[in-house]
Design an enzyme around this catalytic site. Structure first.
Site, PDB file in Angstrom:
ATOM      1  N   ARG A  68       0.839  -1.196   0.000  1.00  0.00           N
ATOM      2  CA  ARG A  68       0.000   0.000   0.000  1.00  0.00           C
ATOM      3  C   ARG A  68       0.869   1.240   0.000  1.00  0.00           C
ATOM      4  NH1 ARG A  68      -1.039   3.907   3.002  1.00  0.00           N
ATOM      5  NH2 ARG A  68       0.151   3.046   4.728  1.00  0.00           N
ATOM      6  N   VAL A  69       0.448   2.215  -0.785  1.00  0.00           N
ATOM      7  CA  VAL A  69       1.011   3.564  -0.722  1.00  0.00           C
ATOM      8  C   VAL A  69      -0.155   4.530  -0.538  1.00  0.00           C
ATOM      9  CG1 VAL A  69       3.127   3.142  -2.040  1.00  0.00           C
ATOM     10  CG2 VAL A  69       1.035   3.762  -3.255  1.00  0.00           C
ATOM     11  N   SER A  70       0.145   5.726  -0.057  1.00  0.00           N
ATOM     12  CA  SER A  70      -0.923   6.673   0.284  1.00  0.00           C
ATOM     13  C   SER A  70      -1.465   7.467  -0.885  1.00  0.00           C
ATOM     14  CB  SER A  70      -0.434   7.649   1.362  1.00  0.00           C
ATOM     15  OG  SER A  70      -0.121   6.939   2.530  1.00  0.00           O
ATOM     16  N   THR A  71      -0.614   7.771  -1.855  1.00  0.00           N
ATOM     17  CA  THR A  71      -1.070   8.647  -2.937  1.00  0.00           C
ATOM     18  C   THR A  71      -0.822   8.007  -4.296  1.00  0.00           C
ATOM     19  OG1 THR A  71       1.060   9.784  -3.053  1.00  0.00           O
ATOM     20  CG2 THR A  71      -0.605  10.733  -1.583  1.00  0.00           C
ATOM     21  N   GLN A 130       2.755   7.863  -5.804  1.00  0.00           N
ATOM     22  CA  GLN A 130       3.753   6.972  -5.218  1.00  0.00           C
ATOM     23  C   GLN A 130       3.692   5.630  -5.944  1.00  0.00           C
ATOM     24  OE1 GLN A 130       2.343   7.236  -1.115  1.00  0.00           O
ATOM     25  NE2 GLN A 130       4.211   8.323  -0.565  1.00  0.00           N
TER      26      GLN A 130
END
Length: 192
Positions: free
Chosen positions: A13-16, A19
């Site tokens: 998982r990445v936040s944005t 990314q």
């Protein structure tokens, strides 16, 4: 103890959206994960994290959920504890490739709890620094917030043309309450 058909499932998982998941994906493949679910969404909550939910529903007793770091799984102690509890109830272990976390061992569980506390602390500090930065920028006259998404001048013009708040809202594609607020701000309460 793992069962013969037990598998390693990866979660990245990445936040944005700007990314990239490549580094996490490669680490999970090296760890032996044959199935990897990925998503680009905030880790501050488990709400809306469909890929995580799919994995949580799919894993079975003896399986292992693998992440690169626990902050990829959760950013709050409460969410992390909920996830770990759910995994434990199913007989599923949690491992991290970059941290000595393995919930099948006592030391791994203890380290997980400590990291969770620090991850939440880091998130809180980041939020405080952001608010301090905004306050400083406002005081210096540099920060003015986002541009208004509602054109108060257009609302006033349409009102002068005889349109009512409902018609204005429909024409501009905004909420009627926004029209009332703009009119009240422009001419005081009598305008609405």
């Amino acid at each position: 103890m793992s069962q013969p058909d037990a598998r390693l499932y990866g979660y990245a998982r990445v936040s944005t959206t700007d990314q990239h998941l490549t580094v996490q994906r490669e680490a999970l493949i090296r760890a032996g994960c044959t199935t990897i679910r990925e998503e680009k969404i905030t880790g501050t909550t488990t709400e809306g994290r469909k890929e995580l939910r799919i994995l949580m529903d799919f894993v079975r007793s003896g399986d292992t959920l693998v992440v690169t770091r626990i902050d990829r799984l959760a950013r709050s102690v409460g969410d992390l504890q909920d996830i770990v509890r759910e995994l434990k109830a199913k007989g599923v272990a949690l491992k991290a490739t970059e941290q000595p976390i393995d919930t099948s061992t006592a030391a791994g569980k203890a380290f997980l709890d400590m990291l969770a506390v620090f991850a939440e602390f880091e998130t809180s500090l980041r939020q405080e620094r952001q608010l301090e930065g905004i306050a400083k920028a406002k005081a210096a006259g540099v920060y003015r917030g986002r541009k208004p998404s509602i054109d108060a001048g257009e609302i006033a013009r349409l009102r002068q043309d005889g349109l009512g708040p409902s018609e204005i809202a429909k024409k501009l594609g905004i909420a009627r309450a926004s029209v009332y607020r703009a009119l009240a701000a422009d001419d005081g309460p009598a305008a609405a």
